[in-house]
Design a protein around this motif. Structure first.
Motif, PDB file in Angstrom:
ATOM      1  N   LYS A 150     -49.406  -3.317  52.386  1.00  0.00           N
ATOM      2  CA  LYS A 150     -48.362  -2.614  53.132  1.00  0.00           C
ATOM      3  C   LYS A 150     -48.528  -1.112  52.966  1.00  0.00           C
ATOM      4  O   LYS A 150     -49.014  -0.632  51.941  1.00  0.00           O
ATOM      5  CB  LYS A 150     -46.989  -3.050  52.645  1.00  0.00           C
ATOM      6  CG  LYS A 150     -46.701  -2.752  51.190  1.00  0.00           C
ATOM      7  CD  LYS A 150     -45.365  -3.333  50.759  1.00  0.00           C
ATOM      8  CE  LYS A 150     -45.126  -3.119  49.268  1.00  0.00           C
ATOM      9  NZ  LYS A 150     -43.894  -3.776  48.798  1.00  0.00           N
ATOM     10  N   GLY A 151     -48.161  -0.377  54.029  1.00  0.00           N
ATOM     11  CA  GLY A 151     -48.246   1.064  53.884  1.00  0.00           C
ATOM     12  C   GLY A 151     -48.483   1.854  55.151  1.00  0.00           C
ATOM     13  O   GLY A 151     -48.320   3.070  55.149  1.00  0.00           O
ATOM     14  N   GLY A 152     -48.858   1.227  56.246  1.00  0.00           N
ATOM     15  CA  GLY A 152     -49.105   2.007  57.455  1.00  0.00           C
ATOM     16  C   GLY A 152     -49.512   1.145  58.617  1.00  0.00           C
ATOM     17  O   GLY A 152     -49.735  -0.055  58.469  1.00  0.00           O
ATOM     18  N   ALA A 153     -49.607   1.770  59.778  1.00  0.00           N
ATOM     19  CA  ALA A 153     -49.933   1.047  61.011  1.00  0.00           C
ATOM     20  C   ALA A 153     -51.434   0.882  61.162  1.00  0.00           C
ATOM     21  O   ALA A 153     -52.222   1.690  60.661  1.00  0.00           O
ATOM     22  CB  ALA A 153     -49.372   1.794  62.213  1.00  0.00           C
ATOM     23  N   ASN A 154     -51.832  -0.182  61.867  1.00  0.00           N
ATOM     24  CA  ASN A 154     -53.234  -0.421  62.199  1.00  0.00           C
ATOM     25  C   ASN A 154     -53.289  -0.894  63.652  1.00  0.00           C
ATOM     26  O   ASN A 154     -52.612  -1.869  64.005  1.00  0.00           O
ATOM     27  CB  ASN A 154     -53.821  -1.484  61.269  1.00  0.00           C
ATOM     28  CG  ASN A 154     -55.279  -1.788  61.590  1.00  0.00           C
ATOM     29  OD1 ASN A 154     -55.579  -2.508  62.533  1.00  0.00           O
ATOM     30  ND2 ASN A 154     -56.180  -1.241  60.802  1.00  0.00           N
ATOM     31  N   PRO A 155     -54.068  -0.234  64.511  1.00  0.00           N
ATOM     32  CA  PRO A 155     -54.075  -0.566  65.938  1.00  0.00           C
ATOM     33  C   PRO A 155     -54.445  -2.017  66.236  1.00  0.00           C
ATOM     34  O   PRO A 155     -53.850  -2.638  67.134  1.00  0.00           O
ATOM     35  CB  PRO A 155     -55.123   0.403  66.518  1.00  0.00           C
ATOM     36  CG  PRO A 155     -55.158   1.542  65.562  1.00  0.00           C
ATOM     37  CD  PRO A 155     -54.922   0.941  64.214  1.00  0.00           C
ATOM     38  N   ALA A 156     -55.415  -2.564  65.518  1.00  0.00           N
ATOM     39  CA  ALA A 156     -55.835  -3.944  65.792  1.00  0.00           C
ATOM     40  C   ALA A 156     -54.727  -4.929  65.427  1.00  0.00           C
ATOM     41  O   ALA A 156     -54.446  -5.874  66.175  1.00  0.00           O
ATOM     42  CB  ALA A 156     -57.118  -4.267  65.030  1.00  0.00           C
ATOM     43  N   THR A 213     -62.427  -1.813  49.831  1.00  0.00           N
ATOM     44  CA  THR A 213     -61.336  -0.919  50.209  1.00  0.00           C
ATOM     45  C   THR A 213     -60.329  -1.624  51.103  1.00  0.00           C
ATOM     46  O   THR A 213     -60.678  -2.085  52.196  1.00  0.00           O
ATOM     47  CB  THR A 213     -61.877   0.322  50.938  1.00  0.00           C
ATOM     48  OG1 THR A 213     -62.845   0.972  50.107  1.00  0.00           O
ATOM     49  CG2 THR A 213     -60.755   1.288  51.283  1.00  0.00           C
ATOM     50  N   PRO A 214     -59.074  -1.716  50.669  1.00  0.00           N
ATOM     51  CA  PRO A 214     -58.058  -2.368  51.506  1.00  0.00           C
ATOM     52  C   PRO A 214     -57.697  -1.521  52.728  1.00  0.00           C
ATOM     53  O   PRO A 214     -57.927  -0.305  52.764  1.00  0.00           O
ATOM     54  CB  PRO A 214     -56.845  -2.496  50.568  1.00  0.00           C
ATOM     55  CG  PRO A 214     -57.397  -2.297  49.192  1.00  0.00           C
ATOM     56  CD  PRO A 214     -58.555  -1.373  49.346  1.00  0.00           C
ATOM     57  N   VAL A 215     -57.113  -2.186  53.717  1.00  0.00           N
ATOM     58  CA  VAL A 215     -56.610  -1.547  54.926  1.00  0.00           C
ATOM     59  C   VAL A 215     -55.083  -1.692  54.924  1.00  0.00           C
ATOM     60  O   VAL A 215     -54.551  -2.685  54.415  1.00  0.00           O
ATOM     61  CB  VAL A 215     -57.230  -2.206  56.175  1.00  0.00           C
ATOM     62  CG1 VAL A 215     -56.514  -1.782  57.452  1.00  0.00           C
ATOM     63  CG2 VAL A 215     -58.712  -1.856  56.270  1.00  0.00           C
ATOM     64  N   LYS A 216     -54.401  -0.709  55.486  1.00  0.00           N
ATOM     65  CA  LYS A 216     -52.941  -0.726  55.497  1.00  0.00           C
ATOM     66  C   LYS A 216     -52.387  -1.439  56.734  1.00  0.00           C
ATOM     67  O   LYS A 216     -52.983  -1.409  57.803  1.00  0.00           O
ATOM     68  CB  LYS A 216     -52.385   0.700  55.458  1.00  0.00           C
ATOM     69  CG  LYS A 216     -52.803   1.510  54.230  1.00  0.00           C
ATOM     70  CD  LYS A 216     -52.262   0.909  52.950  1.00  0.00           C
ATOM     71  CE  LYS A 216     -52.595   1.794  51.750  1.00  0.00           C
ATOM     72  NZ  LYS A 216     -52.096   1.217  50.474  1.00  0.00           N
ATOM     73  N   MET A 217     -51.233  -2.067  56.553  1.00  0.00           N
ATOM     74  CA  MET A 217     -50.475  -2.625  57.665  1.00  0.00           C
ATOM     75  C   MET A 217     -48.990  -2.421  57.353  1.00  0.00           C
ATOM     76  O   MET A 217     -48.624  -2.097  56.220  1.00  0.00           O
ATOM     77  CB  MET A 217     -50.800  -4.102  57.886  1.00  0.00           C
ATOM     78  CG  MET A 217     -50.402  -5.030  56.767  1.00  0.00           C
ATOM     79  SD  MET A 217     -50.919  -6.754  57.048  1.00  0.00           S
ATOM     80  CE  MET A 217     -49.942  -7.187  58.507  1.00  0.00           C
ATOM     81  N   GLN A 218     -48.151  -2.617  58.339  1.00  0.00           N
ATOM     82  CA  GLN A 218     -46.731  -2.343  58.166  1.00  0.00           C
ATOM     83  C   GLN A 218     -46.028  -3.470  57.405  1.00  0.00           C
ATOM     84  O   GLN A 218     -46.324  -4.643  57.601  1.00  0.00           O
ATOM     85  CB  GLN A 218     -46.077  -2.131  59.527  1.00  0.00           C
ATOM     86  CG  GLN A 218     -46.580  -0.893  60.258  1.00  0.00           C
ATOM     87  CD  GLN A 218     -45.986  -0.751  61.645  1.00  0.00           C
ATOM     88  OE1 GLN A 218     -45.575  -1.727  62.259  1.00  0.00           O
ATOM     89  NE2 GLN A 218     -45.935   0.477  62.139  1.00  0.00           N
ATOM     90  N   GLN A 219     -45.085  -3.084  56.566  1.00  0.00           N
ATOM     91  CA  GLN A 219     -44.303  -4.058  55.813  1.00  0.00           C
ATOM     92  C   GLN A 219     -43.616  -5.048  56.750  1.00  0.00           C
ATOM     93  O   GLN A 219     -43.559  -6.250  56.482  1.00  0.00           O
ATOM     94  CB  GLN A 219     -43.261  -3.339  54.961  1.00  0.00           C
ATOM     95  CG  GLN A 219     -42.251  -4.269  54.275  1.00  0.00           C
ATOM     96  CD  GLN A 219     -42.922  -5.216  53.281  1.00  0.00           C
ATOM     97  OE1 GLN A 219     -43.774  -4.795  52.505  1.00  0.00           O
ATOM     98  NE2 GLN A 219     -42.543  -6.484  53.318  1.00  0.00           N
ATOM     99  N   GLY A 220     -43.093  -4.552  57.882  1.00  0.00           N
ATOM    100  CA  GLY A 220     -42.432  -5.429  58.838  1.00  0.00           C
ATOM    101  C   GLY A 220     -43.363  -6.477  59.419  1.00  0.00           C
ATOM    102  O   GLY A 220     -42.944  -7.605  59.718  1.00  0.00           O
TER     103      GLY A 220
END
Length: 248
Positions: A150-156, A213-220
């Motif tokens: 969790k932590g940010g948006a990712n377009p895909a 390296t992990p990628v960020k996605m939204q908590q929601g």
């Protein structure tokens, strides 16, 4: 499914880490009756889940630094085709995107998600993981695992979540586009080992590449997936003497 009708590509699309065709008449789950502890007893087709020696996922510990070939991704945008297959959300990718490693080209067939990550790093899970499933010219599979926190948006991921299927086990073809390259971190360093599919029939001879390296996605988005699949991760499996290598 990919447009191409070759047997190998169709095999990979059906097999990968969520083999629905063969498992359709076999009840398996991630918890309770039919859970991982019972997979190897559900039917002879699933026996490898119990007796296999190079099973996935694993807890990555003590990886040996090595001079490993770079992962060369050549992913292209395409029409978003996805399915809720009863065990995860899966994106079926059109032919033409690939991964090259050590001079071998693997075609990207599909990618899907697990919550939490099936792979652990020194005993630690990540919020989720995306498994990108590829098939080589010899029919063998290579899976790239992208750890998600969790932590940010990712377009895909945004594209997938905005078009989640309303029905299970029915492919949805949207007018949206998807670019799997947007799932990848800038740093492509990785861990690698021999393993298996992480769901029945747990077939082995799968090459795994877990990006460091992990990628960020939204908590929601993690919460939304959790409403569909609270937990869809197989427990880690014994190494049984396998060597885990890591890029320097």
């Amino acid at each position: 499914m990919p447009v191409a009708k070759s047997v190998p590509v169709l095999f990979a699309a059906a097999l990968c880490c969520h083999l629905q065709a063969q498992a359709a008449d076999k009840h398996w789950a991630y918890e309770g009756h039919g859970g991982p502890q019972e997979w190897g007893q559900i039917g002879k087709e699933f026996a490898t889940c119990k007796i296999g020696k190079v099973q996935s996922p694993i807890d990555i510990r003590g990886a040996r630094p090595a001079e490993l070939p770079a992962l060369k991704f050549d992913y292209k945008p395409g029409l978003l085709k996805l399915i809720d297959n009863g065990h995860t959300i899966q994106v079926n990718y059109a032919p033409g995107s690939s991964l090259e490693v050590g001079g071998v080209r693997y075609e990207l067939v599909q990618f899907h998600f697990h919550k939490p990550s099936e792979e652990k790093i020194d005993g630690k899970s990540h919020d989720m993981v995306a498994h990108l499933v590829h098939q080589g010219p010899d029919g063998k599979l290579a899976v790239v695992a992208v750890l998600l926190d969790k932590g940010g948006a990712n377009p895909a991921i945004d594209a997938v979540w905005k078009n989640l299927p309303r029905q299970k086990e029915k492919e949805s073809v949207t007018d949206a586009s998807i670019d799997a390259a947007m799932l990848l971190p800038a740093d492509k360093g990785y861990y690698t080992f021999q393993g298996s599919l992480t769901t029945p029939p747990c077939s082995e001879d799968v090459r795994w590449f877990v990006l460091k390296t992990p990628v960020k996605m939204q908590q929601g988005q993690i919460a939304t997936f959790g409403k569909l699949y609270k937990m869809n991760a197989r427990p880690t499996q014994p190494l049984n003497g396998r060597t885990i290598e890591a890029t320097r």
